[in-house]
Scaffold this active site. Structure first.
Site, PDB file in Angstrom:
ATOM      1  N   GLY A  11       0.818  -1.218   0.000  1.00 51.88           N
ATOM      2  CA  GLY A  11       0.000   0.000   0.000  1.00 51.88           C
ATOM      3  C   GLY A  11       0.847   1.261   0.000  1.00 51.88           C
ATOM      4  O   GLY A  11       2.073   1.204   0.099  1.00 51.88           O
ATOM      5  N   ASP A  12       0.168   2.384  -0.177  1.00 49.30           N
ATOM      6  CA  ASP A  12       0.798   3.714  -0.142  1.00 49.30           C
ATOM      7  C   ASP A  12       1.862   3.899  -1.215  1.00 49.30           C
ATOM      8  O   ASP A  12       2.822   4.647  -1.020  1.00 49.30           O
ATOM      9  CB  ASP A  12       1.442   3.979   1.238  1.00 49.30           C
ATOM     10  CG  ASP A  12       0.490   3.701   2.366  1.00 49.30           C
ATOM     11  OD1 ASP A  12      -0.675   4.083   2.236  1.00 49.30           O
ATOM     12  OD2 ASP A  12       0.909   3.090   3.366  1.00 49.30           O
ATOM     13  N   GLU A  13       1.715   3.268  -2.355  1.00 49.28           N
ATOM     14  CA  GLU A  13       2.745   3.336  -3.403  1.00 49.28           C
ATOM     15  C   GLU A  13       2.705   4.641  -4.191  1.00 49.28           C
ATOM     16  O   GLU A  13       3.616   4.931  -4.962  1.00 49.28           O
ATOM     17  CB  GLU A  13       2.590   2.160  -4.396  1.00 49.28           C
ATOM     18  CG  GLU A  13       2.810   0.784  -3.794  1.00 49.28           C
ATOM     19  CD  GLU A  13       1.514   0.188  -3.270  1.00 49.28           C
ATOM     20  OE1 GLU A  13       0.493   0.911  -3.196  1.00 49.28           O
ATOM     21  OE2 GLU A  13       1.512  -1.004  -2.913  1.00 49.28           O
ATOM     22  N   LYS A  15      -0.411   5.414  -5.779  1.00 56.51           N
ATOM     23  CA  LYS A  15      -1.405   5.092  -6.813  1.00 56.51           C
ATOM     24  C   LYS A  15      -2.245   6.315  -7.156  1.00 56.51           C
ATOM     25  O   LYS A  15      -2.619   6.519  -8.301  1.00 56.51           O
ATOM     26  CB  LYS A  15      -2.365   3.989  -6.324  1.00 56.51           C
ATOM     27  CG  LYS A  15      -1.731   2.671  -6.055  1.00 56.51           C
ATOM     28  CD  LYS A  15      -2.743   1.682  -5.500  1.00 56.51           C
ATOM     29  CE  LYS A  15      -3.182   1.967  -4.085  1.00 56.51           C
ATOM     30  NZ  LYS A  15      -2.160   1.829  -3.056  1.00 56.51           N
ATOM     31  N   GLY A  16      -2.529   7.128  -6.117  1.00 52.42           N
ATOM     32  CA  GLY A  16      -3.418   8.286  -6.281  1.00 52.42           C
ATOM     33  C   GLY A  16      -2.996   9.166  -7.434  1.00 52.42           C
ATOM     34  O   GLY A  16      -3.832   9.601  -8.228  1.00 52.42           O
ATOM     35  N   LYS A  17      -1.702   9.404  -7.551  1.00 52.88           N
ATOM     36  CA  LYS A  17      -1.233  10.312  -8.591  1.00 52.88           C
ATOM     37  C   LYS A  17      -1.392   9.683  -9.988  1.00 52.88           C
ATOM     38  O   LYS A  17      -1.831  10.345 -10.918  1.00 52.88           O
ATOM     39  CB  LYS A  17       0.236  10.690  -8.340  1.00 52.88           C
ATOM     40  CG  LYS A  17       0.591  11.975  -9.054  1.00 52.88           C
ATOM     41  CD  LYS A  17       1.905  12.526  -8.622  1.00 52.88           C
ATOM     42  CE  LYS A  17       3.006  11.720  -9.255  1.00 52.88           C
ATOM     43  NZ  LYS A  17       4.218  12.494  -9.515  1.00 52.88           N
ATOM     44  N   GLY A  39      -6.454   5.798   1.652  1.00 56.94           N
ATOM     45  CA  GLY A  39      -6.451   7.262   1.711  1.00 56.94           C
ATOM     46  C   GLY A  39      -5.535   7.814   0.651  1.00 56.94           C
ATOM     47  O   GLY A  39      -4.426   7.334   0.485  1.00 56.94           O
ATOM     48  N   HIS A  40      -6.030   8.777  -0.113  1.00 57.40           N
ATOM     49  CA  HIS A  40      -5.115   9.462  -1.013  1.00 57.40           C
ATOM     50  C   HIS A  40      -5.413  10.954  -0.939  1.00 57.40           C
ATOM     51  O   HIS A  40      -6.545  11.375  -0.744  1.00 57.40           O
ATOM     52  CB  HIS A  40      -5.186   8.919  -2.436  1.00 57.40           C
ATOM     53  CG  HIS A  40      -6.560   8.886  -3.000  1.00 57.40           C
ATOM     54  ND1 HIS A  40      -7.290   7.742  -3.082  1.00 57.40           N
ATOM     55  CD2 HIS A  40      -7.334   9.868  -3.475  1.00 57.40           C
ATOM     56  CE1 HIS A  40      -8.461   8.021  -3.600  1.00 57.40           C
ATOM     57  NE2 HIS A  40      -8.520   9.315  -3.843  1.00 57.40           N
ATOM     58  N   GLN A 224      -4.979  -0.113  -1.232  1.00 58.16           N
ATOM     59  CA  GLN A 224      -3.904  -0.906  -0.599  1.00 58.16           C
ATOM     60  C   GLN A 224      -2.962  -1.480  -1.667  1.00 58.16           C
ATOM     61  O   GLN A 224      -2.792  -0.851  -2.701  1.00 58.16           O
ATOM     62  CB  GLN A 224      -4.469  -2.022   0.305  1.00 58.16           C
ATOM     63  CG  GLN A 224      -5.167  -1.515   1.554  1.00 58.16           C
ATOM     64  CD  GLN A 224      -6.641  -1.230   1.367  1.00 58.16           C
ATOM     65  OE1 GLN A 224      -7.336  -1.979   0.732  1.00 58.16           O
ATOM     66  NE2 GLN A 224      -7.115  -0.144   1.934  1.00 58.16           N
ATOM     67  N   THR A 299      -1.641   8.438   5.531  1.00 60.78           N
ATOM     68  CA  THR A 299      -2.692   9.422   5.220  1.00 60.78           C
ATOM     69  C   THR A 299      -3.907   9.210   6.114  1.00 60.78           C
ATOM     70  O   THR A 299      -4.576  10.145   6.516  1.00 60.78           O
ATOM     71  CB  THR A 299      -3.158   9.239   3.739  1.00 60.78           C
ATOM     72  OG1 THR A 299      -2.013   9.066   2.930  1.00 60.78           O
ATOM     73  CG2 THR A 299      -3.951  10.407   3.240  1.00 60.78           C
TER      74      THR A 299
HETATM   75  P1  IMP Z   1      -7.093  -2.979   7.980  1.00 62.86           P
HETATM   76  O1  IMP Z   1      -7.244  -2.925   6.513  1.00 62.86           O
HETATM   77  O2  IMP Z   1      -7.491  -1.695   8.664  1.00 62.86           O
HETATM   78  O3  IMP Z   1      -7.767  -4.168   8.587  1.00 62.86           O
HETATM   79  O4  IMP Z   1      -5.535  -3.170   8.317  1.00 62.86           O
HETATM   80  C1  IMP Z   1      -4.826  -4.360   8.004  1.00 62.86           C
HETATM   81  C2  IMP Z   1      -3.408  -4.049   7.559  1.00 62.86           C
HETATM   82  O5  IMP Z   1      -3.449  -3.373   6.313  1.00 62.86           O
HETATM   83  C3  IMP Z   1      -2.650  -3.124   8.510  1.00 62.86           C
HETATM   84  O6  IMP Z   1      -1.284  -3.488   8.485  1.00 62.86           O
HETATM   85  C4  IMP Z   1      -2.811  -1.757   7.884  1.00 62.86           C
HETATM   86  O7  IMP Z   1      -1.776  -0.878   8.241  1.00 62.86           O
HETATM   87  C5  IMP Z   1      -2.763  -2.128   6.409  1.00 62.86           C
HETATM   88  N1  IMP Z   1      -3.467  -1.172   5.558  1.00 62.86           N
HETATM   89  C6  IMP Z   1      -4.801  -1.044   5.385  1.00 62.86           C
HETATM   90  N2  IMP Z   1      -5.075  -0.073   4.512  1.00 62.86           N
HETATM   91  C7  IMP Z   1      -3.899   0.429   4.105  1.00 62.86           C
HETATM   92  C8  IMP Z   1      -3.535   1.435   3.154  1.00 62.86           C
HETATM   93  O8  IMP Z   1      -4.368   2.068   2.494  1.00 62.86           O
HETATM   94  N3  IMP Z   1      -2.201   1.651   3.018  1.00 62.86           N
HETATM   95  C9  IMP Z   1      -1.268   0.937   3.689  1.00 62.86           C
HETATM   96  N4  IMP Z   1      -1.558  -0.019   4.564  1.00 62.86           N
HETATM   97  C10 IMP Z   1      -2.876  -0.281   4.776  1.00 62.86           C
END
Ligand code: IMP
Length: 425
Positions: A11-13, A15-17, A39-40, A224, A299
């Protein structure tokens, strides 16, 4: 062209941009997985704000936004985002479509998420506490689930909620010694949600099929990343939806063969939030350097992200599993100033060397990275517009990633702005 954009790491790569750029050429933008855990940041005028549920196309006033059946919708968050956009004079009326089959995150899901993490203590998953796991658990369990379509018949929803509340209270009391929740309070909120979101609820699968017949271009936006995919990620340290491109079809009802290009997004390094194995993690001054320069803080939760070298084994696995055609490598500018850069090309596990990503977490926890090293660069990349104008060291680094991960890098991010994105010819 129909594109699908997904993350290939945790996640957080960025992607939003990429999605934002492609959304300019798309008629429809579709979310198919996850919920308000994503979140973006979007920039409107001079203002920046975070969207969690609304597809990225929302800021463009002619783009249709679809929230597919695979999304866990937190109505309170979605209403806040609609209001936030309205304050910026952006109306989503007539162009937001929420699947009647999307499941709803209610307060008790968030409560359950928090209580479970508290009880797990050191063994917690480090979730975002957005109620994602409990909501999807109810979806799979079926008997106690609430979907967007239920907002259409509040008379039927009330007894259904009473039944759910009775069940949840047994769990809350027995497992967590928590105060009981009340049907009336939850129902009152649902009445408000139904009133606000009712006009947007529809059969989005049909809508997407018709859009394809009408020749509209569709952008499928993953949340994600593939390593957080429930089935193909680093279970149990994953999210509760299919966050790789494999989740696209199930999450919105469109077959993958109708997508022209699958674009996988990576950062030029690796980050992770929450618990779980991360073989190339640099819990040292290098990790801190990346965190500071890349502003690596969540975010959604504001948590500092764990940072490390690019893991070519993991990215190669994600790309292969997700049928990725091309890669967008973001945040290259962040790496400037490091003397040398490393890319993990294989793991050493129990004394043996492997280029395969283990499918179980116990193996991955034992993995030590075997790195390939290349020279770093000091130049500021933020003004570079053409791929071949990138410094030699940067191009060498990209070539190394391509060779190890076996995927072509076609888009490169050299700064936070939309204009700081290079498309390779
Ligand atoms: P959950 O999705 O809230 O159940 O979290 C499970 C795992 O996924 C945790 O390690 C979170 O930090 C991670 N995670 C969930 N959504 C994101 C995201 O948008 N970016 C990065 N990590 C995420």
């Amino acid at each position: 062209m129909n594109y699908c954009v997904v993350g290939l790491q945790w996640g957080d790569e960025g992607k939003g941009k990429v999605v934002d750029i492609l959304a300019a050429e798309s008629d429809v933008v579709v979310r198919f997985n996850g919920g308000a855990n994503a979140g973006h940041t979007v920039v409107i005028g001079d203002e920046k704000f975070a969207l969690h549920l609304m597809p990225s196309g929302a800021v463009r006033d002619r783009t249709w936004c679809v929230i597919g059946n695979g999304v866990a919708v937190d109505p309170a968050v979605l209403i806040e985002e609609i209001d936030c956009l309205a304050e910026e004079n952006i109306s989503i009326n007539g162009r937001l479509f929420i699947s009647e089959n999307a499941h709803i995150v209610l307060d008790y899901h968030k409560q359950e998420d928090r209580l479970r993490e508290e009880v797990l203590g050191r063994a917690k998953l480090g979730t975002t506490i957005r109620g994602i796991g409990p909501c999807y658990a109810d979806k799979v369990g079926r008997s106690y689930a609430v979907r967007m379509g239920d907002f259409r018949d509040l008379d039927a929803l009330k007894p259904k909620l009473a039944n759910i509340v009775e069940y949840k209270n047994k769990i809350f009391s027995a497992l967590y010694d928590a105060d009981p929740i009340k049907t009336e309070e939850i129902f009152a909120k649902c009445v408000e949600y139904a009133q606000r979101l009712g006009p947007f609820i529809s059969n989005t699968t049909q809508l997407l099929h018709q859009s394809i017949l009408d020749g509209k271009s569709i952008l499928f936006e993953g949340a994600q990343g593939a390593l957080l995919d429930l089935d193909h990620g680093t279970f149990p340290f994953v999210t509760s939806s299919n966050a790789s491109s494999l989740g696209m079809s199930a999450g919105c009802g469109v077959p993958a063969r109708l997508v022209d290009k699958f674009i996988g997004v990576v950062k030029a390094y690796t980050t992770r939030v929450g618990a779980g194995p991360f073989p190339s993690e640099q819990d040292n001054e290098i990790g801190q350097y990346i965190r500071d320069r890349g502003n690596e803080y969540g975010t959604t939760t504001g948590r500092p992200r764990r940072c490390g070298w690019f893991d070519g084994v993991a990215a190669g696995y994600s790309a292969a599993t997700g049928g990725i055609d091309e890669v967008a490598m973001m945040h290259l500018d962040t790496l400037a100033g490091l003397e040398e850069l490393k890319v993990c090309r294989a793991y050493r596990i129990n004394g043996g060397e492997t280029k395969l990503f283990p499918s179980n977490v116990a193996q991955l926890e034992k993995a030590e990275c075997i790195y390939e090293t290349t020279a770093g660069w000091d130049q500021d990349l933020s003004e570079v517009k053409i791929f071949d104008d990138l410094p030699r060291a940067v191009r060498d680094y990209i070539a190394m990633v391509e060779e190890i991960s076996k995927v072509p890098v076609s888009i490169v991010g050299v700064g936070p702005k939309r204009s700081q994105t290079i498309f390779r010819k």
